[in-house]
Design a protein around this motif. Structure first.
Motif, mmCIF file in Angstrom:
data_model
loop_
_atom_site.group_PDB
_atom_site.id
_atom_site.type_symbol
_atom_site.label_atom_id
_atom_site.label_comp_id
_atom_site.label_asym_id
_atom_site.label_seq_id
_atom_site.Cartn_x
_atom_site.Cartn_y
_atom_site.Cartn_z
ATOM 1 N N ALA A 1 66.301 33.797 -24.627
ATOM 2 C CA ALA A 1 65.196 33.169 -25.338
ATOM 3 C C ALA A 1 63.978 34.072 -25.243
ATOM 4 O O ALA A 1 63.869 34.906 -24.332
ATOM 5 C CB ALA A 1 64.881 31.805 -24.728
ATOM 6 N N GLU A 2 63.065 33.909 -26.183
ATOM 7 C CA GLU A 2 61.809 34.646 -26.114
ATOM 8 C C GLU A 2 61.118 34.277 -24.812
ATOM 9 O O GLU A 2 61.135 33.135 -24.392
ATOM 10 C CB GLU A 2 60.910 34.239 -27.292
ATOM 11 N N GLY A 3 60.543 35.243 -24.169
ATOM 12 C CA GLY A 3 59.821 34.970 -22.937
ATOM 13 C C GLY A 3 60.605 35.275 -21.668
ATOM 14 O O GLY A 3 60.023 35.276 -20.588
ATOM 15 N N VAL A 4 61.930 35.517 -21.775
ATOM 16 C CA VAL A 4 62.681 35.911 -20.582
ATOM 17 C C VAL A 4 62.261 37.334 -20.248
ATOM 18 O O VAL A 4 62.342 38.232 -21.085
ATOM 19 C CB VAL A 4 64.209 35.808 -20.806
ATOM 20 N N SER A 5 61.795 37.538 -19.034
ATOM 21 C CA SER A 5 61.213 38.830 -18.650
ATOM 22 C C SER A 5 62.244 39.956 -18.627
ATOM 23 O O SER A 5 63.443 39.721 -18.473
ATOM 24 C CB SER A 5 60.550 38.727 -17.284
ATOM 25 N N LYS A 6 61.731 41.175 -18.741
ATOM 26 C CA LYS A 6 62.590 42.360 -18.666
ATOM 27 C C LYS A 6 63.247 42.473 -17.301
ATOM 28 O O LYS A 6 64.386 42.901 -17.190
ATOM 29 C CB LYS A 6 61.787 43.626 -18.979
ATOM 30 N N SER A 7 62.535 42.062 -16.256
ATOM 31 C CA SER A 7 63.115 42.154 -14.911
ATOM 32 C C SER A 7 64.287 41.185 -14.748
ATOM 33 O O SER A 7 65.295 41.523 -14.114
ATOM 34 C CB SER A 7 62.059 41.917 -13.836
ATOM 35 N N VAL A 8 64.191 40.011 -15.321
ATOM 36 C CA VAL A 8 65.304 39.060 -15.259
ATOM 37 C C VAL A 8 66.468 39.568 -16.101
ATOM 38 O O VAL A 8 67.627 39.514 -15.684
ATOM 39 C CB VAL A 8 64.873 37.649 -15.715
ATOM 40 N N ARG A 9 66.177 40.101 -17.287
ATOM 41 C CA ARG A 9 67.236 40.678 -18.124
ATOM 42 C C ARG A 9 67.952 41.798 -17.379
ATOM 43 O O ARG A 9 69.172 41.891 -17.408
ATOM 44 C CB ARG A 9 66.658 41.211 -19.436
ATOM 45 N N GLN A 10 67.188 42.650 -16.677
ATOM 46 C CA GLN A 10 67.780 43.740 -15.910
ATOM 47 C C GLN A 10 68.660 43.185 -14.787
ATOM 48 O O GLN A 10 69.764 43.682 -14.549
ATOM 49 C CB GLN A 10 66.677 44.632 -15.319
ATOM 50 N N LYS A 11 68.190 42.141 -14.136
ATOM 51 C CA LYS A 11 68.904 41.574 -12.996
ATOM 52 C C LYS A 11 70.247 40.979 -13.397
ATOM 53 O O LYS A 11 71.230 41.138 -12.680
ATOM 54 C CB LYS A 11 68.036 40.493 -12.337
ATOM 55 N N ILE A 12 70.309 40.306 -14.541
ATOM 56 C CA ILE A 12 71.554 39.630 -14.876
ATOM 57 C C ILE A 12 72.374 40.308 -15.971
ATOM 58 O O ILE A 12 73.576 40.100 -16.030
ATOM 59 C CB ILE A 12 71.339 38.135 -15.201
ATOM 60 N N ALA A 13 71.757 41.134 -16.797
ATOM 61 C CA ALA A 13 72.509 41.836 -17.855
ATOM 62 C C ALA A 13 72.576 43.333 -17.575
ATOM 63 O O ALA A 13 73.213 44.072 -18.320
ATOM 64 C CB ALA A 13 71.876 41.585 -19.223
ATOM 65 N N PHE A 14 71.879 43.784 -16.533
ATOM 66 C CA PHE A 14 71.839 45.191 -16.139
ATOM 67 C C PHE A 14 71.255 46.082 -17.232
ATOM 68 O O PHE A 14 71.592 47.252 -17.338
ATOM 69 C CB PHE A 14 73.241 45.680 -15.708
ATOM 70 N N ASN A 15 70.386 45.500 -18.055
ATOM 71 C CA ASN A 15 69.720 46.221 -19.140
ATOM 72 C C ASN A 15 68.457 45.437 -19.489
ATOM 73 O O ASN A 15 68.554 44.323 -19.999
ATOM 74 C CB ASN A 15 70.642 46.335 -20.355
ATOM 75 N N LYS A 16 67.288 46.035 -19.239
ATOM 76 C CA LYS A 16 66.042 45.292 -19.468
ATOM 77 C C LYS A 16 65.761 45.025 -20.940
ATOM 78 O O LYS A 16 64.916 44.203 -21.277
ATOM 79 C CB LYS A 16 64.865 46.008 -18.809
ATOM 80 N N HIS A 17 66.493 45.677 -21.824
ATOM 81 C CA HIS A 17 66.318 45.457 -23.264
ATOM 82 C C HIS A 17 67.429 44.593 -23.859
ATOM 83 O O HIS A 17 67.492 44.419 -25.076
ATOM 84 C CB HIS A 17 66.261 46.795 -24.001
ATOM 85 N N ALA B 1 70.706 27.720 -16.332
ATOM 86 C CA ALA B 1 70.416 28.315 -15.029
ATOM 87 C C ALA B 1 71.558 29.267 -14.690
ATOM 88 O O ALA B 1 72.668 29.107 -15.181
ATOM 89 C CB ALA B 1 70.271 27.235 -13.956
ATOM 90 N N PHE B 2 71.256 30.259 -13.849
ATOM 91 C CA PHE B 2 72.272 31.263 -13.512
ATOM 92 C C PHE B 2 72.336 31.505 -12.018
ATOM 93 O O PHE B 2 71.410 31.209 -11.275
ATOM 94 C CB PHE B 2 71.996 32.578 -14.246
ATOM 95 N N LEU B 3 73.471 32.070 -11.618
ATOM 96 C CA LEU B 3 73.710 32.489 -10.251
ATOM 97 C C LEU B 3 74.459 33.804 -10.337
ATOM 98 O O LEU B 3 75.378 33.949 -11.134
ATOM 99 C CB LEU B 3 74.579 31.445 -9.520
ATOM 100 N N ARG B 4 74.047 34.767 -9.558
ATOM 101 C CA ARG B 4 74.719 36.071 -9.522
ATOM 102 C C ARG B 4 75.639 36.099 -8.302
ATOM 103 O O ARG B 4 75.183 35.939 -7.168
ATOM 104 C CB ARG B 4 73.690 37.189 -9.443
ATOM 105 N N LEU B 5 76.942 36.251 -8.550
ATOM 106 C CA LEU B 5 77.918 36.300 -7.463
ATOM 107 C C LEU B 5 77.754 37.599 -6.690
ATOM 108 O O LEU B 5 77.441 38.631 -7.254
ATOM 109 C CB LEU B 5 79.342 36.214 -8.013
#
Length: 109
Positions: free
Chosen positions: A9-25, A104-108
């Motif tokens: 969604a709009e507003g999800v930060s680049k740091s969160v995108r990096q953390k869970i998708a391994f790509n800030k973009h 909500a998410f959880l990283r194993l």
């Protein structure tokens, strides 16, 4: 449990995108979706929700070890008791989805 891709969604930060998708973009992330956790009323009061969630996450770990997918998501209705349950069990709120549900998410590990 199933594989599901979610658009950020709009507003999800680049740091969160990096953390869970391994790509800030990243525009989306592939996840293991736990669906309809604890909806069997016949077990209400017999098996705690935390135990059901623990068993579900054990299965998610098998998937992670097999195919490497480590992000687990839950979609839920915006009800405080449900949100508190997931947040108290190490999930982190990610976003409100277009369908009105929260994600909500959880990283194993």
């Amino acid at each position: 449990m199933m594989n599901k891709q979610f658009e950020f969604a709009e507003g999800v930060s680049k740091s969160v995108r990096q953390k869970i998708a391994f790509n800030k973009h990243a525009l989306s992330v592939s996840t293991i979706l736990i669906a309809q956790l604890g909806r069997a009323d016949q077990y209400k009061g017999i098996i705690p929700g935390s135990e059901i969630l623990r068993l579900a996450l054990e299965n998610c770990k098998i998937v992670y070890r097999t195919i490497g997918m480590r992000i687990v998501c839950v979609e839920y209705e915006p009800i405080d008791k449900i949100e508190k349950f997931y947040l108290n069990n190490s999930f982190k709120f990610l976003q409100k989805n277009p369908n009105g549900l929260r994600l909500a998410f959880l990283r194993l590990s």
